[in-house]
Design an enzyme around this catalytic site. Structure first.
Site, PDB file in Angstrom:
ATOM      1  CG  HIS A 244      -1.341   1.398   1.625  1.00 56.49           C
ATOM      2  ND1 HIS A 244      -0.841   2.059   2.721  1.00 56.49           N
ATOM      3  CD2 HIS A 244      -2.204   2.255   1.026  1.00 56.49           C
ATOM      4  CE1 HIS A 244      -1.390   3.264   2.784  1.00 56.49           C
ATOM      5  NE2 HIS A 244      -2.212   3.405   1.785  1.00 56.49           N
ATOM      6  CB  SER A 245       0.961   4.270   0.506  1.00 49.65           C
ATOM      7  OG  SER A 245       1.419   5.595   0.444  1.00 49.65           O
ATOM      8  CB  ALA A 246       5.820   4.010   0.697  1.00 49.32           C
ATOM      9  CD  GLN A 272      -4.883  -2.578  -1.183  1.00 49.20           C
ATOM     10  OE1 GLN A 272      -4.338  -3.399  -0.467  1.00 49.20           O
ATOM     11  NE2 GLN A 272      -6.048  -2.020  -0.871  1.00 49.20           N
TER      12      GLN A 272
END
Length: 529
Positions: A244-246, A272
């Protein structure tokens, strides 16, 4: 942007990071406690924790501690496990960078209080930190054996490459769901170095071959999975990397590294809120490196990088906390051009975003309140080499009317400053939406791809858990999920869209803000961040 059992909600309406992830359930019927599980790693017996339906091994070291002379060095593998030990608690997080948001005095007191409360929550969710932090966690079905050969889901946490920990999300949720669906899987999560400890950037770092250490940590953890996961019941040939994200950006980077050669470390990827972002050379971080050198007394040293390895921890972390703390990550290649050149691992993948990705990150720009300030901002932080006319053309793609900004479709609500929603729209597209679309369009027809859009919340880790575990097991997310998820193609760029209300899922087209995203993509390809 992180939490274990609950998500954080910004008290600013659509500025929602997260909501409840794990639904409330009735208390389970008491059962006799099972004996704690053990697993053999090399010559060591490792004792874990027995849950109701799962076994967990937490805080297993997978690399030599990156301390002392190994600070700012590539991670070094452990020779072997010799002494037996217990793996019953999560290891410490890697050193975290402080989060602070500059808040203009014009904001109402209640808005300031809400933002500060969220900032505190975000920062406080992580457990104690230490430089000695490279540990890995494994959660498996209680009945898994070395002969089970179950698919493996390897999770990489997010946090802008500046914070976060492998302990923030309980893998038992995924393992329980996989068992419930009849496709049992093993869950793995790993720590990696963040902030300057993992992503120090400068010419000196480049010359030493010590860039992107956090990604090297992740890569070493994936190699650990190949070597040891069968002992826990997992199949090293069936690894899906998920982030997720990073963490999602990290997944994309593992797909792009080595000319797209996976080295057999994974067979599928799930991203994601993160894709190959438009970053430039690692030397773009030189000003921050020079600042750390100056603040820690290393100026004038014959080898400033070696000097930084010897600096006392407190002095170093205090200096790091004075550097920018929102997306200051720098990579060693122009990722967008690697995508266009086809340097991508040939594996099935899923990628998606939330509709208003830029809102949280734009809280750091509340001091920008005029059009004049706005045009200075990209020149300073995004495209310093771009011409004024190019920047003006790019900004013109994003209307100044707050009703057209992010959070989208909310009229004039949440316009914390006259420029806030416009900046949020730009940042959401530069970092998230446009790179995702470029990635999908470039890979369409070359490998199986699926995409989603969440118009609910900023991030839901178990959003579509059914899809995740089916994808890990079958390399196809569809199944008995209530709606068929079609593949993404350039001819028909379909998104599985998550909505609030009585009809929570529908198939939509990935065509929104087409002109704006193309323009911002062209600009960042020409001038990588």
């Amino acid at each position: 942007m992180l939490r274990r059992a609950t998500f954080l909600r910004l008290a600013l309406g659509a500025l929602v990071l997260v909501l409840e992830v794990i639904p409330a359930t009735a208390k389970p019927t008491p059962v006799a406690k099972r004996a704690d599980p053990t697993v053999q790693l090399d010559e060591a017996t490792v004792t874990g924790v027995a849950g109701i339906l799962t076994n967990s091994w937490l805080g297993i070291p997978f690399a030599q501690p990156p301390v002392g002379s190994l600070r700012f060095q590539l991670p070094q593998p452990l020779p072997s496990y010799i002494t037996s030990f217990s793996a019953t608690t999560y290891g410490p997080a890697c050193p975290q960078q402080d989060i602070s948001i500059p808040l203009p005095s014009v904001l109402p007191a209640e808005a300031v209080a809400a933002i500060n409360n969220v900032t505190t929550l975000i920062y406080d969710v992580v457990t104690a930190s230490s430089e000695d932090c490279l540990t890995i966690n494994v959660v498996a079905p209680a009945d898994a054996t070395p002969e089970s050969k179950l698919p493996v889901i390897a999770w990489i946490f997010g946090g802008s490459f500046e914070g976060g920990s492998s302990s923030i999300y309980p893998g038992s949720v995924i393992v329980d769901k996989s068992t419930e669906l009849g496709v049992p899987a093993v869950y793995v999560s790993m720590n990696y170095r963040v902030s300057a400890f993992g992503f120090l950037a400068s010419q000196e770092v480049k010359d030493a071959g010590a860039g992107n250490l956090g990604l090297h940590d992740q890569r070493l953890a994936l190699k650990w999975i190949q070597k040891y996961i069968s002992s826990f019941g997992g199949d090293p040939r069936k690894v899906t990397i998920w982030g997720h994200s990073a963490g999602a950006i990290s997944v994309a980077l593992h797909m792009l590294t080595n000319g797209g050669d996976t080295e057999g470390l994974f067979r599928a990827a799930f991203m994601q809120s993160g894709s190959p972002i438009p970053v430039g050379d690692i030397t773009h971080g030189q000003p921050y490196y020079d600042f750390l050198v100056d603040q820690t007394g290393c100026t004038g040293s014959n080898n400033t990088l070696e000097c930084l390895r010897d600096v006392e921890y407190e002095a170093l972390i205090n200096a790091i906390n004075e550097t920018p703390n929102i997306l200051s990550y720098q990579a060693i290649a122009d990722l967008g051009r690697l995508v266009l050149q086809g340097s991508v691992a040939d594996v099935p993948f899923i990628t998606g975003d939330c509709y208003d990705e830029g809102t949280l990150f734009s809280l750091s720009t509340l001091n920008i309140t005029t059009d004049s300030d706005l045009y200075t901002w990209p020149k300073t932080y995004w495209v310093p080499n771009g011409t004024q006319s190019e920047i003006e053309a790019g900004m013109a793609l994003y209307p100044s009317d707050p009703a057209d900004g992010s959070p989208f479709n909310t009229s004039d609500l949440y316009a914390l400053t006259p420029e806030f929603k416009r900046i949020a729209a730009v940042q959401g597209d530069i970092v998230f939406q446009a790179p995702r679309r470029l990635f999908l369009e470039s890979q369409s027809g070359k490998q199986p791809t699926w995409a989603y859009l969440s118009r609910r919340y900023k991030w839901v880790p178990v959003l579509g858990s059914d899809y995740l575990v089916r994808f890990a097991a079958n390399l196809d997310p569809s199944g008995d999920t209530g709606i068929e998820w079609p593949r993404y193609t350039t001819e028909s760029p379909k998104l599985l869209t998550f909505l609030d209300g009585l009809a929570p899922l529908e198939i939509t087209q990935d065509t929104y803000r087409a002109a704006a995203m193309k323009g911002i993509t062209d600009l960042t390809l020409e001038y990588p961040i």
